[in-house]
Design a protein around this motif. Structure first.
Motif, PDB file in Angstrom:
ATOM      1  N   THR A 143       5.508  78.927 -17.831  1.00  0.00           N
ATOM      2  CA  THR A 143       6.135  79.999 -17.058  1.00  0.00           C
ATOM      3  C   THR A 143       5.102  80.745 -16.203  1.00  0.00           C
ATOM      4  O   THR A 143       5.451  81.306 -15.171  1.00  0.00           O
ATOM      5  CB  THR A 143       6.764  80.987 -18.074  1.00  0.00           C
ATOM      6  N   LYS A 144       3.853  80.763 -16.649  1.00  0.00           N
ATOM      7  CA  LYS A 144       2.835  81.597 -16.033  1.00  0.00           C
ATOM      8  C   LYS A 144       2.114  80.825 -14.913  1.00  0.00           C
ATOM      9  O   LYS A 144       2.702  80.600 -13.877  1.00  0.00           O
ATOM     10  CB  LYS A 144       1.866  82.105 -17.102  1.00  0.00           C
ATOM     11  N   TYR A 145       0.860  80.454 -15.117  1.00  0.00           N
ATOM     12  CA  TYR A 145       0.084  79.883 -14.013  1.00  0.00           C
ATOM     13  C   TYR A 145       0.546  78.483 -13.596  1.00  0.00           C
ATOM     14  O   TYR A 145       0.419  78.108 -12.436  1.00  0.00           O
ATOM     15  CB  TYR A 145      -1.400  79.826 -14.374  1.00  0.00           C
ATOM     16  N   THR A 159      -3.619  81.558 -33.272  1.00  0.00           N
ATOM     17  CA  THR A 159      -4.650  82.291 -32.557  1.00  0.00           C
ATOM     18  C   THR A 159      -4.164  82.501 -31.131  1.00  0.00           C
ATOM     19  O   THR A 159      -3.314  81.763 -30.639  1.00  0.00           O
ATOM     20  CB  THR A 159      -5.996  81.523 -32.526  1.00  0.00           C
ATOM     21  N   GLU A 160      -4.707  83.529 -30.495  1.00  0.00           N
ATOM     22  CA  GLU A 160      -4.364  83.791 -29.096  1.00  0.00           C
ATOM     23  C   GLU A 160      -5.641  84.317 -28.449  1.00  0.00           C
ATOM     24  O   GLU A 160      -6.274  85.224 -28.990  1.00  0.00           O
ATOM     25  CB  GLU A 160      -3.246  84.834 -29.043  1.00  0.00           C
ATOM     26  N   ALA A 161      -6.031  83.726 -27.324  1.00  0.00           N
ATOM     27  CA  ALA A 161      -7.344  84.055 -26.768  1.00  0.00           C
ATOM     28  C   ALA A 161      -7.256  84.373 -25.272  1.00  0.00           C
ATOM     29  O   ALA A 161      -7.103  83.471 -24.472  1.00  0.00           O
ATOM     30  CB  ALA A 161      -8.310  82.879 -26.981  1.00  0.00           C
ATOM     31  N   LEU A 180      -3.324  77.418 -30.983  1.00  0.00           N
ATOM     32  CA  LEU A 180      -3.856  78.381 -30.007  1.00  0.00           C
ATOM     33  C   LEU A 180      -2.839  78.622 -28.896  1.00  0.00           C
ATOM     34  O   LEU A 180      -2.401  77.672 -28.242  1.00  0.00           O
ATOM     35  CB  LEU A 180      -5.155  77.830 -29.386  1.00  0.00           C
ATOM     36  N   ASP A 181      -2.483  79.876 -28.683  1.00  0.00           N
ATOM     37  CA  ASP A 181      -1.735  80.247 -27.485  1.00  0.00           C
ATOM     38  C   ASP A 181      -2.783  80.442 -26.383  1.00  0.00           C
ATOM     39  O   ASP A 181      -3.507  81.429 -26.360  1.00  0.00           O
ATOM     40  CB  ASP A 181      -0.945  81.538 -27.748  1.00  0.00           C
ATOM     41  N   ASN A 182      -2.860  79.446 -25.491  1.00  0.00           N
ATOM     42  CA  ASN A 182      -3.935  79.407 -24.487  1.00  0.00           C
ATOM     43  C   ASN A 182      -3.428  79.795 -23.105  1.00  0.00           C
ATOM     44  O   ASN A 182      -3.996  79.407 -22.082  1.00  0.00           O
ATOM     45  CB  ASN A 182      -4.517  77.982 -24.454  1.00  0.00           C
ATOM     46  N   ALA A 192       8.324  76.889 -27.491  1.00  0.00           N
ATOM     47  CA  ALA A 192       7.211  76.030 -27.928  1.00  0.00           C
ATOM     48  C   ALA A 192       6.564  76.617 -29.184  1.00  0.00           C
ATOM     49  O   ALA A 192       6.217  75.887 -30.126  1.00  0.00           O
ATOM     50  CB  ALA A 192       6.187  75.881 -26.808  1.00  0.00           C
ATOM     51  N   ILE A 193       6.419  77.945 -29.221  1.00  0.00           N
ATOM     52  CA  ILE A 193       5.861  78.612 -30.405  1.00  0.00           C
ATOM     53  C   ILE A 193       6.771  78.358 -31.617  1.00  0.00           C
ATOM     54  O   ILE A 193       6.315  77.987 -32.701  1.00  0.00           O
ATOM     55  CB  ILE A 193       5.717  80.133 -30.141  1.00  0.00           C
ATOM     56  N   ALA A 194       8.075  78.523 -31.402  1.00  0.00           N
ATOM     57  CA  ALA A 194       9.035  78.326 -32.501  1.00  0.00           C
ATOM     58  C   ALA A 194       8.993  76.886 -33.012  1.00  0.00           C
ATOM     59  O   ALA A 194       9.102  76.631 -34.214  1.00  0.00           O
ATOM     60  CB  ALA A 194      10.440  78.685 -32.025  1.00  0.00           C
TER      61      ALA A 194
END
Ligand SMILES: *Cc1c(COP(=O)(O)O)cnc(C)c1O
Length: 386
Positions: free
Chosen positions: A205-207, A151-153, A180-182, A87-89
């Motif tokens: 992949t995470k929550y 950004t990453e928060a 934003l990577d949220n 998704a970032i790519a």
């Protein structure tokens, strides 16, 4: 039409009756999608979500997951990718071309940094790294060719919390998009679009999955034209996801908020216990004052994830902190997070970050859904091996 056995097994006469309804969404597996007739095929467009064209471009299963994620994040459009990194790519390939400039925070998810290096080395794009606490000062870094600010928060190892509204205001004043990577807040504790960002990225992949058993990512926007640019990259790069994986993520969503709150409460309990220990010099958890950007977290977030880091006192060697990690029984040594199992990982942060000031080993904890008293007892026993 008369059919032989071999043909009739491929063209069966029976179709299940219409009218079946249940809470779980149906799982549609498809590469080929069938058109009613040639006219329907000719009128179809790959990006039209009111129709189907080819399995890669969407099925009822993926459209349903996309709609749920867009709603959850407060956006209007969503695109799925086979991993968070994919998704970032997709953002970078959709929005950047040769001659452009992208800004990334120093504490960015490391594979995102790697991607920036690749763009810089092989694609004629400049990738520059900024202090995550730069805030409105980002204005001074924006060049005429800057097209995108990541950004990453907070940053997922060193945990600094950026001032997103200030970064977005400076970026938008110069026509620069903000992504934003949220992932840390799962879209629950931080509302990216309220902060002003243009694209919210999630590692599902995470929550969202919560099961440590699936890889997937998503991009959410609330701008049709911007979504079209991302969708073109989605199509051109062949970003498909498996129907079964989409189902697993959908299965995780209804319990996500409850799981997230449990991770949050337990992580704060464990972090507070660690804060009082003489072996630990800093607790890098946004809800704690040691964490750079803590005031911003208080202003912008309504909760916290289960992921945080600590710094061990400089008197402990890496060999000692490695022994501590190897002595833990309830914490698995592995990447990723957001599942039921607690995880631990040491980072050589002084090698990763040119600007890093502190000494001492950085160890990251992902607090799972075990009883926090048991986790603390495990850590206490392992600390004794130091
Ligand atoms: C895990 C993660 C990603 C990437 O997700 P994958 O699905 O593992 O590729 C991106 N950003 C952050 C902050 C992450 O934690």
């Amino acid at each position: 039409m008369k059919k032989t056995l071999q043909t009739s097994i491929i063209h069966p006469a029976y179709t299940a009756p219409d009218g079946f309804d249940a809470y779980p969404p149906a799982i549609h597996h498809a590469s080929t999608v069938l058109f009613k007739d040639v006219a329907a095929m000719r009128s179809g467009e790959w990006k039209n979500k009111n129709a189907y064209n080819y399995g890669l471009h969407g099925t009822p299963t993926t459209f349903t997951l996309e709609a749920r994620l867009a709603e959850l994040e407060g956006g209007t459009h969503c695109l799925l990718a086979p991993s968070g990194l994919a998704a970032i790519a997709m953002v970078d390939f959709a929005l950047l071309k040769t001659g452009d400039d992208v800004l990334l925070p120093e504490n960015v998810y490391n594979p995102n940094r790697e991607l920036g290096k690749w763009l810089a080395n092989d694609f004629g794009i400049t990738a520059r790294y900024y202090d995550p606490l730069v805030g409105a000062g980002i204005a001074g870094l924006i060049q005429p060719n800057t097209k995108l600010i990541w950004t990453e928060a907070p940053g997922s190892v060193s945990m600094e919390v950026p001032d997103l509204p200030a970064i977005c205001e400076a970026a938008h004043a110069r026509g620069v998009l903000v992504a934003l990577d949220n992932t840390w807040s799962a879209g629950l504790a931080l509302r990216g679009f309220d902060m002003g960002v243009d694209i919210v990225m999630q590692a599902l992949t995470k929550y969202q999955s919560g099961g440590s058993d699936v890889l997937m990512g998503a991009l959410v926007t609330r701008d049709a034209a911007l979504n079209d640019r991302l969708a073109l990259a989605h199509m051109r790069l062949g970003m498909g996801v498996s129907a079964d994986d989409a189902f697993l993520v959908m299965r995780g969503l209804p319990s996500m908020k409850l799981r997230f709150e449990a991770h949050d409460a337990s992580a704060r309990t464990v972090a507070a216990w660690l804060k009082a220990r003489p072996e630990i010099t800093k607790v890098l958890h946004p809800a704690f004052e040691d964490c750079p950007g803590h005031e911003t977290w208080k202003r912008d977030f309504t909760g916290a994830g289960g992921l945080f880091s600590v710094l061990f006192d400089v008197r402990y060697s890496e060999a000692q902190t490695d022994r501590f990690i190897d002595s833990l029984e309830l914490f698995g040594l592995g990447y990723s997070w957001g599942g039921a199992n607690s995880l631990v990982m040491p980072y050589r942060i002084q090698h990763m970050r040119r600007d890093w000031q502190d000494g001492g080993t950085l160890v990251r904890f992902n607090i799972g859904l075990e009883d926090s008293a048991d986790l603390i007892a495990d850590i206490e026993r392992a600390l004794a091996t130091l």
